[in-house]
Design an enzyme around this catalytic site. Structure first.
Site, PDB file in Angstrom:
ATOM      1  N   LYS A 110     -23.824  66.031  36.113  1.00 53.63           N
ATOM      2  CA  LYS A 110     -24.988  66.885  36.373  1.00 53.63           C
ATOM      3  C   LYS A 110     -26.271  66.119  36.070  1.00 53.63           C
ATOM      4  CE  LYS A 110     -22.895  71.311  36.563  1.00 53.63           C
ATOM      5  NZ  LYS A 110     -22.058  72.184  35.791  1.00 53.63           N
ATOM      6  N   LYS A 190     -17.147  65.587  45.509  1.00 55.61           N
ATOM      7  CA  LYS A 190     -16.496  66.827  45.063  1.00 55.61           C
ATOM      8  C   LYS A 190     -17.243  68.047  45.623  1.00 55.61           C
ATOM      9  CE  LYS A 190     -16.674  69.730  41.073  1.00 55.61           C
ATOM     10  NZ  LYS A 190     -17.069  69.940  39.695  1.00 55.61           N
ATOM     11  N   LYS A 193     -20.842  73.970  44.117  1.00 58.47           N
ATOM     12  CA  LYS A 193     -22.004  74.810  44.364  1.00 58.47           C
ATOM     13  C   LYS A 193     -23.290  74.081  43.973  1.00 58.47           C
ATOM     14  CE  LYS A 193     -19.264  77.662  42.254  1.00 58.47           C
ATOM     15  NZ  LYS A 193     -18.486  78.744  41.616  1.00 58.47           N
TER      16      LYS A 193
HETATM   17  P1  TYM Z   1     -16.194  76.545  38.525  1.00 60.58           P
HETATM   18  O1  TYM Z   1     -16.815  77.877  38.724  1.00 60.58           O
HETATM   19  O2  TYM Z   1     -17.008  75.336  38.781  1.00 60.58           O
HETATM   20  O3  TYM Z   1     -14.897  76.421  39.392  1.00 60.58           O
HETATM   21  C1  TYM Z   1     -13.870  77.396  39.346  1.00 60.58           C
HETATM   22  C2  TYM Z   1     -12.528  76.712  39.521  1.00 60.58           C
HETATM   23  O4  TYM Z   1     -12.511  76.007  40.763  1.00 60.58           O
HETATM   24  C3  TYM Z   1     -12.120  74.652  40.550  1.00 60.58           C
HETATM   25  N1  TYM Z   1     -12.875  73.780  41.464  1.00 60.58           N
HETATM   26  C4  TYM Z   1     -12.336  72.781  42.175  1.00 60.58           C
HETATM   27  N2  TYM Z   1     -11.081  72.329  42.278  1.00 60.58           N
HETATM   28  C5  TYM Z   1     -10.855  71.291  43.122  1.00 60.58           C
HETATM   29  N3  TYM Z   1     -11.826  70.704  43.869  1.00 60.58           N
HETATM   30  C6  TYM Z   1     -13.110  71.134  43.805  1.00 60.58           C
HETATM   31  N4  TYM Z   1     -14.042  70.580  44.558  1.00 60.58           N
HETATM   32  C7  TYM Z   1     -13.415  72.216  42.921  1.00 60.58           C
HETATM   33  N5  TYM Z   1     -14.561  72.885  42.607  1.00 60.58           N
HETATM   34  C8  TYM Z   1     -14.207  73.835  41.705  1.00 60.58           C
HETATM   35  C9  TYM Z   1     -12.492  74.354  39.102  1.00 60.58           C
HETATM   36  O5  TYM Z   1     -11.702  73.323  38.572  1.00 60.58           O
HETATM   37  C10 TYM Z   1     -12.237  75.677  38.419  1.00 60.58           C
HETATM   38  O6  TYM Z   1     -10.885  75.785  37.990  1.00 60.58           O
HETATM   39  N6  TYM Z   1     -16.223  75.777  33.629  1.00 60.58           N
HETATM   40  C11 TYM Z   1     -15.509  76.470  34.667  1.00 60.58           C
HETATM   41  C12 TYM Z   1     -15.462  77.985  34.462  1.00 60.58           C
HETATM   42  C13 TYM Z   1     -14.915  78.383  33.138  1.00 60.58           C
HETATM   43  C14 TYM Z   1     -13.551  78.286  32.735  1.00 60.58           C
HETATM   44  C15 TYM Z   1     -13.517  78.796  31.405  1.00 60.58           C
HETATM   45  C16 TYM Z   1     -12.388  77.851  33.364  1.00 60.58           C
HETATM   46  C17 TYM Z   1     -15.623  78.900  32.120  1.00 60.58           C
HETATM   47  N7  TYM Z   1     -14.788  79.132  31.058  1.00 60.58           N
HETATM   48  C18 TYM Z   1     -12.322  78.847  30.683  1.00 60.58           C
HETATM   49  C19 TYM Z   1     -11.194  77.907  32.637  1.00 60.58           C
HETATM   50  C20 TYM Z   1     -11.170  78.404  31.310  1.00 60.58           C
HETATM   51  C21 TYM Z   1     -16.231  76.182  35.980  1.00 60.58           C
HETATM   52  O7  TYM Z   1     -17.360  75.837  36.015  1.00 60.58           O
HETATM   53  O8  TYM Z   1     -15.525  76.459  37.071  1.00 60.58           O
END
Ligand code: TYM
Length: 328
Positions: A110, A190, A193
Protein backbone atom coordinates in the site's frame (compact mmCIF):
# COMPACT_ATOMS: atom_id res chain seq x y z
CA UNK A 1 -13.88 -26.98 14.05
CA UNK A 2 -14.42 -23.24 14.02
CA UNK A 3 -14.07 -21.49 10.67
CA UNK A 4 -13.78 -17.71 10.40
CA UNK A 5 -13.13 -15.16 7.71
CA UNK A 6 -13.81 -11.55 6.85
CA UNK A 7 -14.10 -9.37 3.81
CA UNK A 8 -13.70 -5.61 3.61
CA UNK A 9 -16.60 -3.49 2.40
CA UNK A 10 -14.25 -1.13 0.61
CA UNK A 11 -15.85 -1.45 -2.83
CA UNK A 12 -17.47 -3.96 -5.12
CA UNK A 13 -16.67 -7.65 -4.61
CA UNK A 14 -14.61 -8.92 -7.51
CA UNK A 15 -13.36 -12.13 -9.07
CA UNK A 16 -10.29 -12.08 -6.78
CA UNK A 17 -12.52 -12.07 -3.70
CA UNK A 18 -14.73 -14.76 -5.15
CA UNK A 19 -12.12 -17.26 -6.30
CA UNK A 20 -9.66 -16.41 -3.51
CA UNK A 21 -12.17 -16.58 -0.69
CA UNK A 22 -15.96 -16.35 -1.07
CA UNK A 23 -16.34 -19.60 -3.01
CA UNK A 24 -14.45 -21.40 -0.22
CA UNK A 25 -16.42 -19.65 2.50
CA UNK A 26 -19.68 -20.90 1.05
CA UNK A 27 -18.31 -24.42 0.48
CA UNK A 28 -17.13 -24.61 4.11
CA UNK A 29 -20.21 -23.17 5.79
CA UNK A 30 -21.54 -26.58 6.85
CA UNK A 31 -18.16 -28.17 7.57
CA UNK A 32 -17.96 -26.73 11.06
CA UNK A 33 -19.09 -23.72 13.05
CA UNK A 34 -18.62 -20.92 10.52
CA UNK A 35 -18.30 -17.18 11.27
CA UNK A 36 -18.12 -14.74 8.37
CA UNK A 37 -18.09 -11.01 8.82
CA UNK A 38 -18.02 -7.72 6.97
CA UNK A 39 -14.84 -5.96 8.11
CA UNK A 40 -16.08 -2.39 8.44
CA UNK A 41 -13.49 -1.38 11.06
CA UNK A 42 -10.81 -2.41 8.56
CA UNK A 43 -12.53 -0.58 5.71
CA UNK A 44 -12.36 2.64 7.70
CA UNK A 45 -8.67 2.77 6.79
CA UNK A 46 -9.80 3.62 3.25
CA UNK A 47 -13.51 4.56 3.25
CA UNK A 48 -14.07 7.70 5.31
CA UNK A 49 -17.57 8.66 4.24
CA UNK A 50 -20.34 7.41 6.56
CA UNK A 51 -23.10 7.13 3.96
CA UNK A 52 -20.75 5.30 1.60
CA UNK A 53 -19.58 2.90 4.33
CA UNK A 54 -23.17 2.02 5.24
CA UNK A 55 -24.00 1.48 1.61
CA UNK A 56 -20.96 -0.71 1.01
CA UNK A 57 -21.72 -2.87 4.05
CA UNK A 58 -25.23 -3.44 2.68
CA UNK A 59 -23.77 -4.30 -0.73
CA UNK A 60 -21.38 -6.92 0.66
CA UNK A 61 -24.21 -8.48 2.66
CA UNK A 62 -26.26 -8.79 -0.53
CA UNK A 63 -23.27 -10.18 -2.43
CA UNK A 64 -22.64 -12.96 0.09
CA UNK A 65 -26.27 -13.93 0.47
CA UNK A 66 -26.76 -13.97 -3.30
CA UNK A 67 -23.65 -16.10 -3.77
CA UNK A 68 -25.00 -18.76 -1.42
CA UNK A 69 -24.18 -17.86 2.17
CA UNK A 70 -26.88 -19.48 4.29
CA UNK A 71 -27.41 -17.55 7.54
CA UNK A 72 -28.94 -20.62 9.18
CA UNK A 73 -25.65 -22.47 8.59
CA UNK A 74 -23.08 -19.71 9.19
CA UNK A 75 -23.04 -16.76 11.59
CA UNK A 76 -22.88 -13.73 9.29
CA UNK A 77 -22.29 -10.36 10.91
CA UNK A 78 -20.80 -6.87 10.84
CA UNK A 79 -17.38 -6.64 12.48
CA UNK A 80 -18.32 -3.43 14.31
CA UNK A 81 -21.27 -5.15 16.03
CA UNK A 82 -18.58 -6.85 18.12
CA UNK A 83 -16.64 -3.92 19.62
CA UNK A 84 -14.77 -6.43 21.83
CA UNK A 85 -12.35 -6.95 18.92
CA UNK A 86 -11.09 -3.38 19.21
CA UNK A 87 -10.26 -3.89 22.88
CA UNK A 88 -8.52 -7.14 22.06
CA UNK A 89 -6.58 -5.25 19.36
CA UNK A 90 -5.18 -3.01 22.07
CA UNK A 91 -4.22 -5.91 24.32
CA UNK A 92 -2.43 -7.61 21.41
CA UNK A 93 -0.72 -4.40 20.28
CA UNK A 94 1.08 -4.21 23.61
CA UNK A 95 2.98 -7.44 22.86
CA UNK A 96 3.49 -6.91 19.10
CA UNK A 97 6.86 -5.60 17.89
CA UNK A 98 6.94 -2.74 15.37
CA UNK A 99 9.30 -4.89 13.27
CA UNK A 100 6.66 -7.59 12.84
CA UNK A 101 4.21 -5.04 11.46
CA UNK A 102 6.82 -3.27 9.33
CA UNK A 103 7.45 -6.54 7.50
CA UNK A 104 3.78 -6.76 6.40
CA UNK A 105 3.57 -7.26 2.61
CA UNK A 106 0.16 -5.69 2.41
CA UNK A 107 1.32 -2.62 4.35
CA UNK A 108 4.44 -2.29 2.18
CA UNK A 109 2.38 -2.73 -1.02
CA UNK A 110 0.00 0.00 0.00
CA UNK A 111 2.88 2.37 0.75
CA UNK A 112 4.40 1.51 -2.64
CA UNK A 113 1.07 2.47 -4.26
CA UNK A 114 1.30 5.90 -2.65
CA UNK A 115 -1.38 5.32 0.01
CA UNK A 116 -0.79 7.64 2.97
CA UNK A 117 0.17 5.51 5.97
CA UNK A 118 -1.89 6.16 9.08
CA UNK A 119 -1.63 4.39 12.42
CA UNK A 120 -4.78 2.40 11.60
CA UNK A 121 -3.24 1.02 8.43
CA UNK A 122 -0.10 0.05 10.33
CA UNK A 123 -2.15 -1.69 13.04
CA UNK A 124 -4.40 -3.40 10.49
CA UNK A 125 -2.83 -6.85 11.07
CA UNK A 126 -3.36 -6.53 14.84
CA UNK A 127 -7.08 -5.87 14.34
CA UNK A 128 -7.18 -8.84 12.00
CA UNK A 129 -5.44 -11.02 14.61
CA UNK A 130 -8.03 -9.89 17.16
CA UNK A 131 -10.83 -10.90 14.76
CA UNK A 132 -9.37 -14.35 14.40
CA UNK A 133 -8.37 -14.95 18.02
CA UNK A 134 -11.59 -13.54 19.53
CA UNK A 135 -13.52 -16.50 18.13
CA UNK A 136 -10.86 -19.13 18.87
CA UNK A 137 -10.87 -19.90 15.15
CA UNK A 138 -9.17 -23.07 13.92
CA UNK A 139 -9.37 -22.46 10.19
CA UNK A 140 -9.24 -19.17 8.31
CA UNK A 141 -10.13 -19.55 4.62
CA UNK A 142 -8.47 -16.69 2.73
CA UNK A 143 -6.76 -15.83 -0.52
CA UNK A 144 -2.97 -16.03 -0.85
CA UNK A 145 -2.46 -12.35 -0.17
CA UNK A 146 -3.75 -12.77 3.41
CA UNK A 147 -1.60 -15.74 4.47
CA UNK A 148 1.09 -13.55 6.01
CA UNK A 149 -1.57 -11.93 8.19
CA UNK A 150 -2.54 -15.35 9.56
CA UNK A 151 1.12 -16.10 10.29
CA UNK A 152 1.37 -12.78 12.13
CA UNK A 153 -1.74 -13.79 14.09
CA UNK A 154 -0.04 -17.03 15.16
CA UNK A 155 2.96 -14.97 16.31
CA UNK A 156 0.80 -12.52 18.24
CA UNK A 157 -1.06 -15.32 20.04
CA UNK A 158 2.25 -16.83 21.08
CA UNK A 159 3.70 -13.49 22.17
CA UNK A 160 0.61 -12.89 24.30
CA UNK A 161 0.76 -16.36 25.86
CA UNK A 162 4.46 -15.97 26.63
CA UNK A 163 4.09 -12.47 28.04
CA UNK A 164 1.22 -13.33 30.36
CA UNK A 165 1.89 -17.02 31.03
CA UNK A 166 -1.52 -18.11 29.77
CA UNK A 167 -3.23 -20.16 27.02
CA UNK A 168 -6.20 -18.01 26.07
CA UNK A 169 -6.18 -18.37 22.28
CA UNK A 170 -6.28 -21.18 19.77
CA UNK A 171 -3.67 -21.37 16.99
CA UNK A 172 -5.40 -20.61 13.68
CA UNK A 173 -4.34 -22.03 10.32
CA UNK A 174 -4.89 -20.41 6.93
CA UNK A 175 -6.86 -22.46 4.38
CA UNK A 176 -6.30 -21.68 0.71
CA UNK A 177 -8.66 -22.64 -2.08
CA UNK A 178 -7.45 -25.63 -4.11
CA UNK A 179 -4.90 -24.59 -6.72
CA UNK A 180 -5.00 -21.10 -5.23
CA UNK A 181 -3.23 -18.30 -7.00
CA UNK A 182 -3.47 -14.58 -6.60
CA UNK A 183 -6.17 -13.60 -9.08
CA UNK A 184 -4.79 -10.99 -11.50
CA UNK A 185 -6.60 -7.75 -12.22
CA UNK A 186 -7.14 -5.97 -15.54
CA UNK A 187 -3.57 -4.61 -15.36
CA UNK A 188 -2.01 -8.00 -14.57
CA UNK A 189 -1.20 -7.12 -10.93
CA UNK A 190 -3.15 -8.60 -7.99
CA UNK A 191 -6.84 -7.79 -8.47
CA UNK A 192 -7.64 -5.32 -5.72
CA UNK A 193 -10.22 -2.70 -4.88
CA UNK A 194 -7.39 -0.34 -3.93
CA UNK A 195 -5.73 -0.63 -7.36
CA UNK A 196 -8.81 0.06 -9.52
CA UNK A 197 -8.16 -3.03 -11.65
CA UNK A 198 -11.12 -5.20 -10.69
CA UNK A 199 -13.73 -7.18 -12.58
CA UNK A 200 -16.83 -7.06 -10.36
CA UNK A 201 -18.85 -10.23 -9.73
CA UNK A 202 -22.08 -8.30 -10.14
CA UNK A 203 -20.98 -6.06 -12.98
CA UNK A 204 -23.19 -6.61 -16.02
CA UNK A 205 -23.69 -5.33 -19.55
CA UNK A 206 -21.61 -2.36 -20.67
CA UNK A 207 -19.60 -1.76 -17.47
CA UNK A 208 -18.57 -5.43 -17.38
CA UNK A 209 -17.67 -5.37 -21.07
CA UNK A 210 -15.59 -2.24 -20.59
CA UNK A 211 -13.66 -3.87 -17.75
CA UNK A 212 -13.00 -7.10 -19.60
CA UNK A 213 -11.97 -5.34 -22.81
CA UNK A 214 -9.53 -3.18 -20.83
CA UNK A 215 -7.50 -6.20 -19.65
CA UNK A 216 -3.87 -5.72 -20.64
CA UNK A 217 -2.19 -8.12 -23.04
CA UNK A 218 1.01 -7.98 -25.06
CA UNK A 219 0.90 -6.74 -28.64
CA UNK A 220 0.94 -10.10 -30.50
CA UNK A 221 -1.30 -10.13 -33.60
CA UNK A 222 -4.21 -12.52 -34.12
CA UNK A 223 -2.19 -15.00 -36.20
CA UNK A 224 0.79 -15.30 -33.86
CA UNK A 225 1.04 -18.21 -31.40
CA UNK A 226 0.63 -17.02 -27.80
CA UNK A 227 1.62 -18.32 -24.38
CA UNK A 228 -1.72 -18.89 -22.59
CA UNK A 229 -0.15 -18.67 -19.13
CA UNK A 230 1.10 -15.16 -19.91
CA UNK A 231 -2.39 -14.11 -21.03
CA UNK A 232 -4.52 -12.51 -18.28
CA UNK A 233 -7.87 -13.17 -20.07
CA UNK A 234 -6.91 -16.88 -20.16
CA UNK A 235 -5.92 -16.89 -16.47
CA UNK A 236 -9.35 -15.48 -15.57
CA UNK A 237 -11.10 -17.82 -18.01
CA UNK A 238 -9.52 -20.75 -16.15
CA UNK A 239 -11.42 -19.68 -13.06
CA UNK A 240 -14.84 -19.17 -14.59
CA UNK A 241 -15.15 -21.66 -17.46
CA UNK A 242 -15.49 -25.48 -17.48
CA UNK A 243 -12.15 -27.37 -17.89
CA UNK A 244 -12.82 -28.57 -21.48
CA UNK A 245 -13.47 -25.04 -22.66
CA UNK A 246 -10.37 -23.82 -20.85
CA UNK A 247 -8.27 -26.49 -22.57
CA UNK A 248 -9.77 -25.47 -25.90
CA UNK A 249 -8.89 -21.81 -25.41
CA UNK A 250 -5.36 -22.79 -24.34
CA UNK A 251 -4.90 -24.77 -27.56
CA UNK A 252 -6.26 -22.01 -29.76
CA UNK A 253 -4.02 -19.37 -28.20
CA UNK A 254 -0.95 -21.58 -28.54
CA UNK A 255 -1.76 -22.47 -32.19
CA UNK A 256 -2.23 -18.88 -33.36
CA UNK A 257 -5.19 -17.56 -35.35
CA UNK A 258 -7.01 -16.74 -32.10
CA UNK A 259 -6.67 -13.17 -30.83
CA UNK A 260 -6.77 -11.64 -27.39
CA UNK A 261 -10.05 -9.99 -28.39
CA UNK A 262 -11.54 -13.46 -29.01
CA UNK A 263 -10.31 -14.61 -25.60
CA UNK A 264 -11.88 -11.55 -23.96
CA UNK A 265 -15.26 -12.17 -25.61
CA UNK A 266 -15.20 -15.80 -24.46
CA UNK A 267 -14.30 -14.63 -20.95
CA UNK A 268 -17.17 -12.16 -20.91
CA UNK A 269 -19.68 -14.87 -21.88
CA UNK A 270 -18.27 -17.26 -19.27
CA UNK A 271 -18.55 -14.63 -16.48
CA UNK A 272 -22.15 -13.91 -17.49
CA UNK A 273 -22.98 -17.62 -17.45
CA UNK A 274 -21.25 -18.34 -14.16
CA UNK A 275 -22.95 -15.56 -12.18
CA UNK A 276 -26.36 -15.32 -13.89
CA UNK A 277 -28.25 -17.07 -11.08
CA UNK A 278 -26.49 -15.16 -8.31
CA UNK A 279 -27.35 -11.89 -10.07
CA UNK A 280 -31.03 -12.86 -10.10
CA UNK A 281 -30.95 -13.79 -6.43
CA UNK A 282 -29.23 -10.52 -5.60
CA UNK A 283 -31.95 -8.50 -7.29
CA UNK A 284 -34.60 -10.31 -5.25
CA UNK A 285 -32.70 -9.81 -1.97
CA UNK A 286 -32.10 -6.12 -2.69
CA UNK A 287 -35.87 -5.63 -2.70
CA UNK A 288 -36.02 -6.68 0.97
CA UNK A 289 -33.33 -4.75 2.87
CA UNK A 290 -34.99 -5.30 6.26
CA UNK A 291 -34.49 -9.03 6.12
CA UNK A 292 -30.81 -8.54 5.26
CA UNK A 293 -30.44 -6.23 8.25
CA UNK A 294 -32.13 -8.82 10.47
CA UNK A 295 -29.62 -11.45 9.36
CA UNK A 296 -26.67 -9.22 10.27
CA UNK A 297 -28.14 -8.13 13.60
CA UNK A 298 -28.87 -11.71 14.70
CA UNK A 299 -25.41 -12.84 13.57
CA UNK A 300 -23.82 -9.96 15.49
CA UNK A 301 -25.53 -11.01 18.72
CA UNK A 302 -24.32 -14.60 18.37
CA UNK A 303 -20.77 -13.56 17.48
CA UNK A 304 -20.57 -11.04 20.29
CA UNK A 305 -21.39 -13.63 22.94
CA UNK A 306 -18.42 -15.73 21.80
CA UNK A 307 -15.98 -12.81 21.56
CA UNK A 308 -17.00 -11.45 24.99
CA UNK A 309 -16.04 -14.74 26.64
CA UNK A 310 -12.62 -14.84 24.99
CA UNK A 311 -11.97 -11.15 25.70
CA UNK A 312 -12.91 -11.79 29.36
CA UNK A 313 -10.27 -14.51 29.56
CA UNK A 314 -7.67 -12.20 27.94
CA UNK A 315 -8.53 -9.35 30.36
CA UNK A 316 -8.11 -11.68 33.30
CA UNK A 317 -4.80 -12.94 31.93
CA UNK A 318 -3.34 -9.41 31.85
CA UNK A 319 -4.59 -8.54 35.36
CA UNK A 320 -7.87 -6.76 34.65
CA UNK A 321 -11.39 -7.69 35.68
CA UNK A 322 -12.69 -10.59 33.56
CA UNK A 323 -15.58 -8.46 32.33
CA UNK A 324 -15.68 -4.72 31.74
CA UNK A 325 -18.02 -2.78 34.04
CA UNK A 326 -21.33 -2.32 32.20
CA UNK A 327 -23.25 0.67 33.52
CA UNK A 328 -24.15 1.96 37.00
P1 TYM B 1 -10.19 -8.34 1.37
O1 TYM B 1 -11.49 -7.66 1.60
O2 TYM B 1 -9.10 -7.59 0.71
O3 TYM B 1 -10.41 -9.65 0.55
C1 TYM B 1 -11.36 -10.63 0.94
C2 TYM B 1 -10.83 -12.00 0.59
O4 TYM B 1 -10.57 -12.07 -0.82
C3 TYM B 1 -9.24 -12.53 -1.05
N1 TYM B 1 -8.68 -11.83 -2.21
C4 TYM B 1 -8.00 -12.42 -3.20
N2 TYM B 1 -7.66 -13.70 -3.41
C5 TYM B 1 -6.96 -13.99 -4.54
N3 TYM B 1 -6.61 -13.06 -5.46
C6 TYM B 1 -6.94 -11.75 -5.30
N4 TYM B 1 -6.63 -10.86 -6.22
C7 TYM B 1 -7.66 -11.38 -4.12
N5 TYM B 1 -8.14 -10.20 -3.63
C8 TYM B 1 -8.76 -10.50 -2.46
C9 TYM B 1 -8.47 -12.15 0.21
O5 TYM B 1 -7.35 -12.98 0.40
C10 TYM B 1 -9.50 -12.33 1.30
O6 TYM B 1 -9.52 -13.67 1.78
N6 TYM B 1 -7.86 -8.28 5.74
C11 TYM B 1 -8.89 -8.98 5.01
C12 TYM B 1 -10.25 -8.95 5.70
C13 TYM B 1 -10.22 -9.46 7.10
C14 TYM B 1 -10.05 -10.82 7.48
C15 TYM B 1 -10.10 -10.81 8.91
C16 TYM B 1 -9.89 -12.01 6.78
C17 TYM B 1 -10.34 -8.71 8.21
N7 TYM B 1 -10.25 -9.52 9.31
C18 TYM B 1 -9.96 -11.99 9.64
C19 TYM B 1 -9.76 -13.19 7.52
C20 TYM B 1 -9.79 -13.17 8.94
C21 TYM B 1 -9.01 -8.29 3.66
O7 TYM B 1 -8.65 -7.18 3.48
O8 TYM B 1 -9.66 -8.99 2.74
Amino acid sequence: MRILSGVQPSGQQHLGNYFGAIEQHIALQREGEAYYFIADYHALTTVQDPARLRELVGQVALDYLALGLDPTAATFFRQSDVPEVTELTWLLSTVTGMGLLERGHSYKDKLAHGITPRAGLFLYPVLMAADILAYRSDVVPVGKDQVQHIEMTQDMAELFHNAFGCEVFRRPEARLAEGAAVVPGTDGQKMSKSYDNIVGIFDEGKPLKKRVMSIVTDSKGVDEPKDPEACVPYQLYKLVAPPEEVAEMGRRLADGGYGYGDAKHALLAAIDGRFAEARERRRALAADPDSVEDVLAAGGRRARAVAATVLGAAREAVGMAGHPVTGP
